[in-house]
Design a protein around this motif. Structure first.
Motif, PDB file in Angstrom:
ATOM      1  N   LEU A   1       0.856  -1.187   0.000  1.00 48.75           N
ATOM      2  CA  LEU A   1       0.000   0.000   0.000  1.00 48.75           C
ATOM      3  C   LEU A   1       0.893   1.238   0.000  1.00 48.75           C
ATOM      4  N   ARG A   2       0.612   2.145  -0.909  1.00 50.03           N
ATOM      5  CA  ARG A   2       1.476   3.315  -1.072  1.00 50.03           C
ATOM      6  C   ARG A   2       0.654   4.589  -1.117  1.00 50.03           C
ATOM      7  N   ARG A   3       1.295   5.663  -0.686  1.00 49.43           N
ATOM      8  CA  ARG A   3       0.737   7.007  -0.835  1.00 49.43           C
ATOM      9  C   ARG A   3       1.603   7.789  -1.824  1.00 49.43           C
ATOM     10  N   ALA A   4       1.012   8.781  -2.439  1.00 48.27           N
ATOM     11  CA  ALA A   4       1.758   9.691  -3.320  1.00 48.27           C
ATOM     12  C   ALA A   4       1.223  11.099  -3.104  1.00 48.27           C
ATOM     13  N   ALA A   5       2.138  12.034  -2.868  1.00 48.02           N
ATOM     14  CA  ALA A   5       1.771  13.433  -2.674  1.00 48.02           C
ATOM     15  C   ALA A   5       1.684  14.138  -4.023  1.00 48.02           C
ATOM     16  N   PRO A   6       0.946  15.246  -4.112  1.00 55.63           N
ATOM     17  CA  PRO A   6       0.888  15.986  -5.381  1.00 55.63           C
ATOM     18  C   PRO A   6       2.284  16.358  -5.872  1.00 55.63           C
ATOM     19  N   GLY A   7       2.544  16.078  -7.149  1.00 54.86           N
ATOM     20  CA  GLY A   7       3.845  16.353  -7.738  1.00 54.86           C
ATOM     21  C   GLY A   7       4.841  15.233  -7.589  1.00 54.86           C
ATOM     22  N   GLU A   8       4.489  14.165  -6.889  1.00 53.78           N
ATOM     23  CA  GLU A   8       5.410  13.046  -6.673  1.00 53.78           C
ATOM     24  C   GLU A   8       5.292  12.055  -7.819  1.00 53.78           C
ATOM     25  N   ALA A   9       6.425  11.592  -8.309  1.00 53.03           N
ATOM     26  CA  ALA A   9       6.439  10.592  -9.375  1.00 53.03           C
ATOM     27  C   ALA A   9       6.263   9.207  -8.770  1.00 53.03           C
ATOM     28  N   VAL A  10       5.379   8.415  -9.369  1.00 51.09           N
ATOM     29  CA  VAL A  10       5.170   7.035  -8.935  1.00 51.09           C
ATOM     30  C   VAL A  10       6.054   6.097  -9.744  1.00 51.09           C
ATOM     31  N   ILE A  11       6.133   6.309 -11.047  1.00 54.72           N
ATOM     32  CA  ILE A  11       7.074   5.592 -11.901  1.00 54.72           C
ATOM     33  C   ILE A  11       7.685   6.601 -12.869  1.00 54.72           C
ATOM     34  N   ARG A  12       8.882   6.282 -13.358  1.00 55.69           N
ATOM     35  CA  ARG A  12       9.585   7.170 -14.293  1.00 55.69           C
ATOM     36  C   ARG A  12       9.917   6.394 -15.560  1.00 55.69           C
ATOM     37  N   ALA A  13       9.699   7.023 -16.698  1.00 59.80           N
ATOM     38  CA  ALA A  13       9.993   6.392 -17.982  1.00 59.80           C
ATOM     39  C   ALA A  13      11.468   6.013 -18.042  1.00 59.80           C
ATOM     40  N   GLY A  14      11.730   4.782 -18.507  1.00 60.94           N
ATOM     41  CA  GLY A  14      13.092   4.309 -18.642  1.00 60.94           C
ATOM     42  C   GLY A  14      13.624   3.567 -17.443  1.00 60.94           C
ATOM     43  N   ASP A  15      12.948   3.667 -16.284  1.00 63.94           N
ATOM     44  CA  ASP A  15      13.404   2.955 -15.092  1.00 63.94           C
ATOM     45  C   ASP A  15      13.007   1.480 -15.179  1.00 63.94           C
ATOM     46  N   PRO A  16      13.800   0.575 -14.603  1.00 61.65           N
ATOM     47  CA  PRO A  16      13.377  -0.822 -14.527  1.00 61.65           C
ATOM     48  C   PRO A  16      12.178  -0.963 -13.591  1.00 61.65           C
ATOM     49  N   GLY A  17      11.334  -1.919 -13.842  1.00 62.68           N
ATOM     50  CA  GLY A  17      10.150  -2.103 -13.014  1.00 62.68           C
ATOM     51  C   GLY A  17       9.682  -3.543 -13.028  1.00 62.68           C
TER      52      GLY A  17
END
Length: 471
Positions: free
Chosen positions: A336-352
């Motif tokens: 379970l995760r939270r994200a604040a306004p302006g926070e990146a959850v995933i970034r293009a090019g990153d491994p996942g």
């Protein structure tokens, strides 16, 4: 208020004024011409003729040749160079007129000029210092109107150094006017800038690295903290090849100093990114229970845990078309995760290797765009909007591919993350669901308005999924 006469006086009034001037000059020349028997009138007429001729000659030279040449030149302020040339022409014309019409000996002028120059130089030391410093600033072209600069030095003739940041508005022979971010205009004499250290925050390309340091209490999973901060700072608009990063910089006050680094386009973009970085850093560290260290000791993190609603896991499985009996096993492994306004959850090019589902709030799929309004900087351009019930990241979960897009929180969000570790055992136990997983990827392609995939693409997905989950 000061009036700009260039706009306050109409074209009709300008034409009328020039007409009256020419009429007055013509009338004066006629009157002087009729008095040909008087030598003084003849001499006065000749003087007026040469004065008017020199003035008109300089104006024609400036309009026809000087202005077009300087307007095409890449210089900080073409008008400054123009004024210097025109001033020199007028001085030269005045000297020649004194010799021609007044009979003044040029040798005598040059002989007494040294004494006069010394007297004038002493009385106008401040003014001449600004003049020659202004010439130096314009010849160097270190900055130009529109650039943001940082000035460091003894700016107010007081003890110690100070730093001033602002945008260059105008550059004249005497001073440089700088507009601060608060909307105030500060006028610096040229000699002050010539003696100070000036950093151009826009040159050569406007892309500059900015840093922020924060001291945290030493703790075990430092690598995870650094990774979480880097992930969150991906919400700062950036080019794909200039991602924000976090490094362990040094030790201070018994703690570890983390340095946050990002690239900004122009000073105001860097300023806005600094505010966002401070907020995201505090949010992430507090969420992870990592105390900040300061002169008064460590802070006390406070975080409210997320409660998974009843029936959330079966709902997720139903939405993505997977067997509902996986719910009990997956419940143990989901995050379970939270994200604040302006926070990146995933970034293009990153491994996942995980899938996310939105429980609350809104996010946006973005790409970077360069704009000049409301100021020069990098901005996020929204490609798609994600609402409660939407999921994203299935490509990395199912095939191990790198993230294909950047997703940034638009509002406070609560997310469910389904990692590969929690998903793999269920897939290995039920390999027949692979076809459903391919259907999931195809549905995502249709939701993102992508072109229908060919059969060969489906076979490629099947092979990637089987290889990723070792089926």
């Amino acid at each position: 208020m000061f009036r700009d006469l260039r706009t306050a006086v109409s074209s009709t009034r300008r034409i009328a004024a020039f007409g009256l001037l020419i009429l007055a000059l013509g009338l004066g020349a006629y009157v002087l011409g009729t008095q040909h028997q008087h030598p003084r009138f003849i001499q006065a007429a000749g003087t007026i003729f040469w004065v008017v001729g020199a003035y008109l000659g300089i104006r024609v030279f400036t309009y026809v040749l000087l202005d077009p040449l300087l307007s095409n030149r890449e210089t900080a302020v073409p008008g400054f160079a123009r004024d210097l040339v025109v001033f020199g022409l007028y001085v030269g014309a005045a000297v020649l007129l004194l010799h021609k019409a007044g009979g003044v000996n040029l040798g005598a002028i040059l002989g007494t000029g040294a004494i006069a120059a010394a007297v004038v130089g002493l009385s106008l030391q401040e003014t001449l210092g600004n003049l020659f410093a202004g010439i130096s600033l314009h010849l160097d072209e270190a900055f130009r109107p529109g650039d943001w600069i940082e000035v460091t030095g003894n700016l107010r003739n007081m003890a110690g150094q100070e730093t001033f940041v602002g945008q260059v508005e105008t550059m004249t022979w005497r001073s440089v006017q700088i507009l601060t971010e608060n909307g105030d205009t500060t006028v610096f004499p040229n000699r002050i800038l010539a003696q100070a250290v000036v950093t151009n925050l826009y040159a050569p390309s406007g892309l500059h690295r900015r840093t922020l340091k924060v001291t945290v209490e030493p703790h075990g999973p430092m690598v995870d903290t650094v990774a979480a901060l880097e992930q969150a700072l991906g919400g700062i608009p950036h080019y794909p090849h200039r991602k924000p990063e976090v490094v362990t910089h040094s030790f201070d006050m018994g703690g570890v100093v983390l340095e946050l680094r990002w690239w900004a386009l122009g000073w105001r973009h860097g300023r806005a990114a600094n505010f966002l970085a401070v907020r995201l850093t505090q949010t992430v560290l507090n969420r992870r229970g990592v105390p900040l260290l300061g002169p008064h000791g460590a802070t006390t993190p406070r975080s409210v845990p997320i409660v998974l609603p009843e029936g959330a896991v079966p709902d997720i499985l139903e939405r993505i078309g997977l067997p509902p009996d996986w719910a009990d096993e997956l419940r143990e492994g989901i995050i379970l995760r939270r994200a604040a306004p302006g926070e990146a959850v995933i970034r293009a090019g990153d491994p996942g290797g995980s899938l996310f589902m939105v429980m609350q709030g809104g996010l946006q799929v973005v790409r970077v765009a360069e704009r000049t309004e409301p100021y020069t900087g990098l901005y996020w351009e929204e490609l798609a909007e994600l609402k409660p019930g939407d999921w994203f990241g299935e490509g990395s979960l199912l095939t191990g591919a790198v993230r294909s897009a950047t997703v940034v929180a638009r509002t406070p969000c609560e997310l469910v993350e389904l990692p590969k570790a929690a998903f793999e055992k269920c897939v290995q136990r039920n390999p027949q669901v692979v076809d459903r997983l391919v259907d999931l990827m195809e549905s995502r392609s249709l939701r993102m308005n992508e072109a229908p995939k060919a059969e060969s693409r489906r076979e490629e997905w099947l092979a990637q999924i089987k290889n990723w989950f070792r089926l």
